[in-house]
Each structure stands twice: as C-alpha cells, then as structure tokens.
Design a protein around this motif. Sequence first.
Motif, PDB file in Angstrom:
ATOM      1  N   VAL A 172      -5.571  -6.893  10.505  1.00 26.90           N
ATOM      2  CA  VAL A 172      -6.901  -6.340  10.779  1.00 26.90           C
ATOM      3  C   VAL A 172      -7.067  -6.344  12.293  1.00 26.90           C
ATOM      4  O   VAL A 172      -6.880  -7.380  12.937  1.00 26.90           O
ATOM      5  CB  VAL A 172      -8.007  -7.180  10.121  1.00 26.90           C
ATOM      6  CG1 VAL A 172      -9.375  -6.598  10.451  1.00 26.90           C
ATOM      7  CG2 VAL A 172      -7.792  -7.265   8.610  1.00 26.90           C
ATOM      8  N   PHE A 173      -7.398  -5.196  12.855  1.00 30.36           N
ATOM      9  CA  PHE A 173      -7.559  -5.064  14.301  1.00 30.36           C
ATOM     10  C   PHE A 173      -9.041  -5.062  14.664  1.00 30.36           C
ATOM     11  O   PHE A 173      -9.906  -4.881  13.808  1.00 30.36           O
ATOM     12  CB  PHE A 173      -6.899  -3.767  14.787  1.00 30.36           C
ATOM     13  CG  PHE A 173      -5.396  -3.857  14.928  1.00 30.36           C
ATOM     14  CD1 PHE A 173      -4.591  -4.083  13.819  1.00 30.36           C
ATOM     15  CD2 PHE A 173      -4.792  -3.721  16.165  1.00 30.36           C
ATOM     16  CE1 PHE A 173      -3.206  -4.175  13.938  1.00 30.36           C
ATOM     17  CE2 PHE A 173      -3.408  -3.809  16.306  1.00 30.36           C
ATOM     18  CZ  PHE A 173      -2.613  -4.035  15.195  1.00 30.36           C
ATOM     19  N   ALA A 189     -13.795   0.580   7.907  1.00 32.44           N
ATOM     20  CA  ALA A 189     -12.434   0.153   8.245  1.00 32.44           C
ATOM     21  C   ALA A 189     -11.615   0.125   6.956  1.00 32.44           C
ATOM     22  O   ALA A 189     -11.729  -0.794   6.158  1.00 32.44           O
ATOM     23  CB  ALA A 189     -12.448  -1.234   8.890  1.00 32.44           C
ATOM     24  N   LYS A 190     -10.780   1.175   6.753  1.00 33.79           N
ATOM     25  CA  LYS A 190     -10.173   1.300   5.435  1.00 33.79           C
ATOM     26  C   LYS A 190      -8.982   0.359   5.212  1.00 33.79           C
ATOM     27  O   LYS A 190      -8.357   0.392   4.157  1.00 33.79           O
ATOM     28  CB  LYS A 190      -9.842   2.759   5.164  1.00 33.79           C
ATOM     29  CG  LYS A 190      -8.465   3.259   5.573  1.00 33.79           C
ATOM     30  CD  LYS A 190      -8.377   4.741   5.240  1.00 33.79           C
ATOM     31  CE  LYS A 190      -7.280   5.091   4.294  1.00 33.79           C
ATOM     32  NZ  LYS A 190      -6.131   5.733   4.932  1.00 33.79           N
ATOM     33  N   PHE A 194       0.308  -6.153   2.192  1.00 34.27           N
ATOM     34  CA  PHE A 194       1.212  -5.475   3.132  1.00 34.27           C
ATOM     35  C   PHE A 194       0.747  -4.040   3.345  1.00 34.27           C
ATOM     36  O   PHE A 194       0.486  -3.315   2.387  1.00 34.27           O
ATOM     37  CB  PHE A 194       2.640  -5.463   2.584  1.00 34.27           C
ATOM     38  CG  PHE A 194       3.317  -6.796   2.675  1.00 34.27           C
ATOM     39  CD1 PHE A 194       4.006  -7.166   3.814  1.00 34.27           C
ATOM     40  CD2 PHE A 194       3.248  -7.698   1.621  1.00 34.27           C
ATOM     41  CE1 PHE A 194       4.628  -8.401   3.912  1.00 34.27           C
ATOM     42  CE2 PHE A 194       3.858  -8.934   1.704  1.00 34.27           C
ATOM     43  CZ  PHE A 194       4.558  -9.299   2.849  1.00 34.27           C
ATOM     44  N   CYS A 221     -10.511  -2.802  16.065  1.00 34.50           N
ATOM     45  CA  CYS A 221     -11.002  -1.469  15.691  1.00 34.50           C
ATOM     46  C   CYS A 221      -9.786  -0.741  15.116  1.00 34.50           C
ATOM     47  O   CYS A 221      -8.652  -1.217  15.282  1.00 34.50           O
ATOM     48  CB  CYS A 221     -11.544  -0.731  16.927  1.00 34.50           C
ATOM     49  SG  CYS A 221     -12.428   0.798  16.498  1.00 34.50           S
ATOM     50  N   ARG A 233      -5.638   3.389  15.445  1.00 32.71           N
ATOM     51  CA  ARG A 233      -5.359   4.818  15.630  1.00 32.71           C
ATOM     52  C   ARG A 233      -6.467   5.508  16.420  1.00 32.71           C
ATOM     53  O   ARG A 233      -6.317   6.639  16.852  1.00 32.71           O
ATOM     54  CB  ARG A 233      -5.189   5.511  14.281  1.00 32.71           C
ATOM     55  CG  ARG A 233      -4.043   4.911  13.497  1.00 32.71           C
ATOM     56  CD  ARG A 233      -3.808   5.600  12.184  1.00 32.71           C
ATOM     57  NE  ARG A 233      -3.018   4.735  11.327  1.00 32.71           N
ATOM     58  CZ  ARG A 233      -1.711   4.579  11.431  1.00 32.71           C
ATOM     59  NH1 ARG A 233      -1.025   5.226  12.348  1.00 32.71           N
ATOM     60  NH2 ARG A 233      -1.076   3.744  10.624  1.00 32.71           N
ATOM     61  N   GLY A 278       0.817  -1.214   0.000  1.00 34.60           N
ATOM     62  CA  GLY A 278       0.000   0.000   0.000  1.00 34.60           C
ATOM     63  C   GLY A 278       0.850   1.261   0.000  1.00 34.60           C
ATOM     64  O   GLY A 278       2.080   1.206   0.164  1.00 34.60           O
ATOM     65  N   GLY A 279       0.190   2.397  -0.168  1.00 28.41           N
ATOM     66  CA  GLY A 279       0.870   3.687  -0.311  1.00 28.41           C
ATOM     67  C   GLY A 279       1.832   4.007   0.819  1.00 28.41           C
ATOM     68  O   GLY A 279       2.932   4.521   0.587  1.00 28.41           O
TER      69      GLY A 279
HETATM   70  P1  ADP Z   1      -2.502   1.088   2.555  1.00 31.40           P
HETATM   71  O1  ADP Z   1      -1.836   2.391   2.175  1.00 31.40           O
HETATM   72  O2  ADP Z   1      -1.524   0.025   2.933  1.00 31.40           O
HETATM   73  O3  ADP Z   1      -3.531   0.628   1.569  1.00 31.40           O
HETATM   74  P2  ADP Z   1      -4.614   2.120   4.264  1.00 31.40           P
HETATM   75  O4  ADP Z   1      -4.275   3.454   4.840  1.00 31.40           O
HETATM   76  O5  ADP Z   1      -5.545   2.077   3.105  1.00 31.40           O
HETATM   77  O6  ADP Z   1      -3.240   1.390   3.924  1.00 31.40           O
HETATM   78  O7  ADP Z   1      -5.189   1.138   5.405  1.00 31.40           O
HETATM   79  C1  ADP Z   1      -4.459   0.959   6.588  1.00 31.40           C
HETATM   80  C2  ADP Z   1      -5.074   1.825   7.688  1.00 31.40           C
HETATM   81  O8  ADP Z   1      -6.390   1.359   7.970  1.00 31.40           O
HETATM   82  C3  ADP Z   1      -4.375   1.710   9.014  1.00 31.40           C
HETATM   83  O9  ADP Z   1      -3.300   2.614   9.101  1.00 31.40           O
HETATM   84  C4  ADP Z   1      -5.472   1.994  10.034  1.00 31.40           C
HETATM   85  O10 ADP Z   1      -5.404   3.295  10.571  1.00 31.40           O
HETATM   86  C5  ADP Z   1      -6.758   1.878   9.225  1.00 31.40           C
HETATM   87  N1  ADP Z   1      -7.749   0.977   9.847  1.00 31.40           N
HETATM   88  C6  ADP Z   1      -9.071   1.266  10.014  1.00 31.40           C
HETATM   89  N2  ADP Z   1      -9.708   0.263  10.624  1.00 31.40           N
HETATM   90  C7  ADP Z   1      -8.788  -0.706  10.846  1.00 31.40           C
HETATM   91  C8  ADP Z   1      -8.849  -2.002  11.442  1.00 31.40           C
HETATM   92  N3  ADP Z   1      -9.996  -2.506  11.926  1.00 31.40           N
HETATM   93  N4  ADP Z   1      -7.712  -2.726  11.499  1.00 31.40           N
HETATM   94  C9  ADP Z   1      -6.539  -2.232  11.011  1.00 31.40           C
HETATM   95  N5  ADP Z   1      -6.423  -1.006  10.448  1.00 31.40           N
HETATM   96  C10 ADP Z   1      -7.532  -0.248  10.353  1.00 31.40           C
END
Ligand code: ADP
Length: 416
Positions: free
Chosen positions: A178-179, A208-209, A172, A181, A184, A9-10
């Motif tokens: 996946v948490f 949940a992004k 990655f 919640c 952050r 991811g980014g």
């Molecule tokens: P990437 O750039 O790798 O695609 P994203 O920013 O799209 O990453 O997704 C990762 C982010 O998703 C984490 O930094 C976290 O803050 C957020 N997030 C939201 N809900 C959850 C969750 N349930 N578990 C893990 N991360 C979560």
Amino acid sequence: MRLIVQKYGGTSVGTPEQIRNVARRIIETQREDCRVVAVISAMAGVTDELTKLAHKMSAEPTKRELDILLATGEHAASALTAMAINALGARAISLTGAEAGILTDRVHTKARIANISPKQIQELLAEDYIVIVAGFQGQSAEGEMTTLGRGGSDLTAIALAGALNADACQIFTDVDGVFTCDPRVVGDAKKLDEVAYDELLEMASGGAKVMQSRAVEFAKKFGVEFEVRSSFNRNAGTIAKEETPSMEDVVVRGVSLDRKQAKITISGVRDEPGIAGRIFSAIAAANIIVDMIVQNASVKGATDISFTIHQADLNEARELLVPIVDEIGADGIVAQSAVAKLSVVGIGMRTHSGVAARLFKCLGQGGINIHLISTSEIKIAVVVDEADIERAAQLTHAEFGVASPAPADTVMGPLA
Ligand code: ADP
Ligand code: ASP
Ligand code: MG
C-alpha cells in the motif's frame, strides 16, 4: 505447521508464465513447512471482457446470469494454477467458492459473506494438498452462485484466513504494497510499512483499488492482520493491522483518488422535516449508492442539497428525481458528471489540527476549484473536476510531505 492464506490478483496471474511464477511461489511456501490455501483471481482483464460480452447480449444483463458468467474467470485461473502446481511436481486441488464453503446472502453481483464452513479445505490440507480457491464468489443458501463485488477475491482471502484461523494472510499484487498514493499517479509515492485498518478502509473507500474496501472492513471486524506485497519480487510489503499509539504521529498516511463521480444538486428545497428522507429513499430504493451529501444552511426557508454518486448511475438518478423535485416543490435539479473525489487520510488527524486549512490552501494555490467538502474523524475529502484530480493528488501529496523517492528496487507490473 503454519497455515498461510495467500491471494494472487489478476495481474499476478495475467499470463501462463505469471501463473507458473505463482505456482512456484506457492510451492516454495509449502516447502517452508507451511500448509497453503491460495485464492486466485481471474486473469487480468477477463472480468472486464466478460462484463463487456454480457452487455452485448443485453443493456441490463440479468444479475443471476452475470454471476454465473463472471465466476468462470476465477474458475479458469484457479484450475490453471492447480495444473501448473501439479506439473511442477507438487499436489494441488482447485475448489470453487461454493466447494470452499463460502455461503453468502442472495444479492447477486455484490453478495455479502454470511458464513464459511471450510470442511473440504481442512480435509484436503490434512492430506497435504495445496488448496487453490476460486476468489470473488460464493453460494447462497438456495445453492445459487453469487459474486462478492469487484475486487472481491481480496474478501475471499481475508474471510478464509479468519475462518481457518490462519497464521498469516498475504495479498499478492502488482505493486510492492500500500503506497501513500496510487504509484501510477504520484511517481514519488512511498510504500507504507504498516497501515491501520481504519486508514486503509478510508483509503480503499476513497478509491485506492489496491484492496477492496469490504475486505478491509471484514479484516477489521474479525481482527485479521494481513500483508499486501508484490508477486513480482521478494520485497517486504505493507502490514495492515489494528492501530498502535505511535501511528497517530503521522498526520497524513495517504491520499486517494476516485474518478468517475457525478454531482447532483437540488436547489430551492423547502427546509422542512421529511424532505431529505423523500429524496434519498427514492435513490436508495433504486440501489444507487450515495457518497457525499451536503446541505446548505437555510436562507428564507429554502436550502440546496448536493450529493455525489457514481457516474454510471447518473441517468437513472436524474430520471427518478425529476418527478420528486416537482412533488416537493423544489426549484430544480442540476447534474454534473466528470467530477472526482480526493481523500486525505490519517489517524493522526484526531490529534493534529489545521489539516483542512492546509489542504484547501494548497488546492487553491494550484487553481483547483473545490465543489464539495466532507470530513470524518480521520479523513478530509473534496470533490473537484475530474480533469484536475491527478494534479490535485500530486500537489496534496507534496504538501503533506508523504512524498519520498521510491526505492530503486521497486518493481511494478504492467498497467492494470
Ligand atoms: P490485483 O489484480 O492484484 O487485485 P488491483 O489492480 O486490484 O490488483 O490493485 C492494485 C493496483 O492498485 C495497483 O496497480 C495500483 O495502481 C492501484 N492503487 C491505487 N491506490 C494505491 C495505493 N494507495 N497503493 C498501492 N496501489 C494503489
Ligand atoms: N476478478 C474480479 C474483479 O476483477 C475479482 C478480483 O479480481 O478480485 O473484480
Ligand atoms: Mg484487486
């Protein structure tokens, strides 16, 4: 030889040093006697920056041109990753989504994958190349560049893993998995070892992004098991897979929050066939996505209808509904922005009762007012004031006992 599809991811490719780190991990995987296809997202912040630039040119940029512009973020990051791999002495080639054989419909900015013909990928793998694929993009049958919606590199990876019949698919990112919640928001959120597709789908569509919901939908449909894990450490991640009977023992798997929602209420609507159809056809014709819909029981032949949409669509929705409210003889329309949705998700809800009561009581004790409620078999969602959403998530998380101290070695990247 195993075939692994990885996606970075980014935030995993946000700086030249991080790209080199990704290049090293990809090479390591190849040295473990694997063929590797790595899907790369745009460097952190680039898609947002390009979108902002587009809006400096036009209040409503042409979607075709937006796709051409946004796809460059992934082109740049994938070419840079291939260069880094080559500089470290291995052999990589980067492909655009079109070259990777990703064929989509022609809906610019949120295209759906129609078909994948990964011939070029297979030929390059057979020649021992590491294949780097630009995420988030494809090509329509007419040869037009398309993108797959925000977070769409997840979909590229899952779809390629399915089409190539990969032995593993690894997503990655900047958190360990996946948490329960968003870590952050809830500091003591716990990493899940496994999650059922249906649960992750509800969590992702609840905001949940960590995974794009369309990617999870695709994985479920085609049975593509995948692991979400960190690119910053070696910790085992979360396995997303078809549910197993023991998964029902956990009542609440996770809590999601979705900010920037808006609520619209049309009051004094005649309780007659066809009225809801009239309202929602107009919204659908404008391509506005409606989330929750609640209609009150009818009192003296009239009812209220409330629904939620994304805050960005509020002005357009209000403008198009004003004449319809007149036409159907409703009393009026009230719109409220700055609301947010909290979802509590778990397949255990099918067999455990009382979850809704506990959720409402816990929010009530916290002085948090609930505007709307909706449920599915494995989810209860409520709309609250946006100002309350983080506290609502923390209280709910604690109430359902999904909290436990985060492992000491959890490493999180910079805030996205
Ligand atoms: P990437 O750039 O790798 O695609 P994203 O920013 O799209 O990453 O997704 C990762 C982010 O998703 C984490 O930094 C976290 O803050 C957020 N997030 C939201 N809900 C959850 C969750 N349930 N578990 C893990 N991360 C979560
Ligand atoms: N770069 C795109 C986005 O920011 C796609 C992705 O990262 O998955 O939405
Ligand atoms: Mg993402």
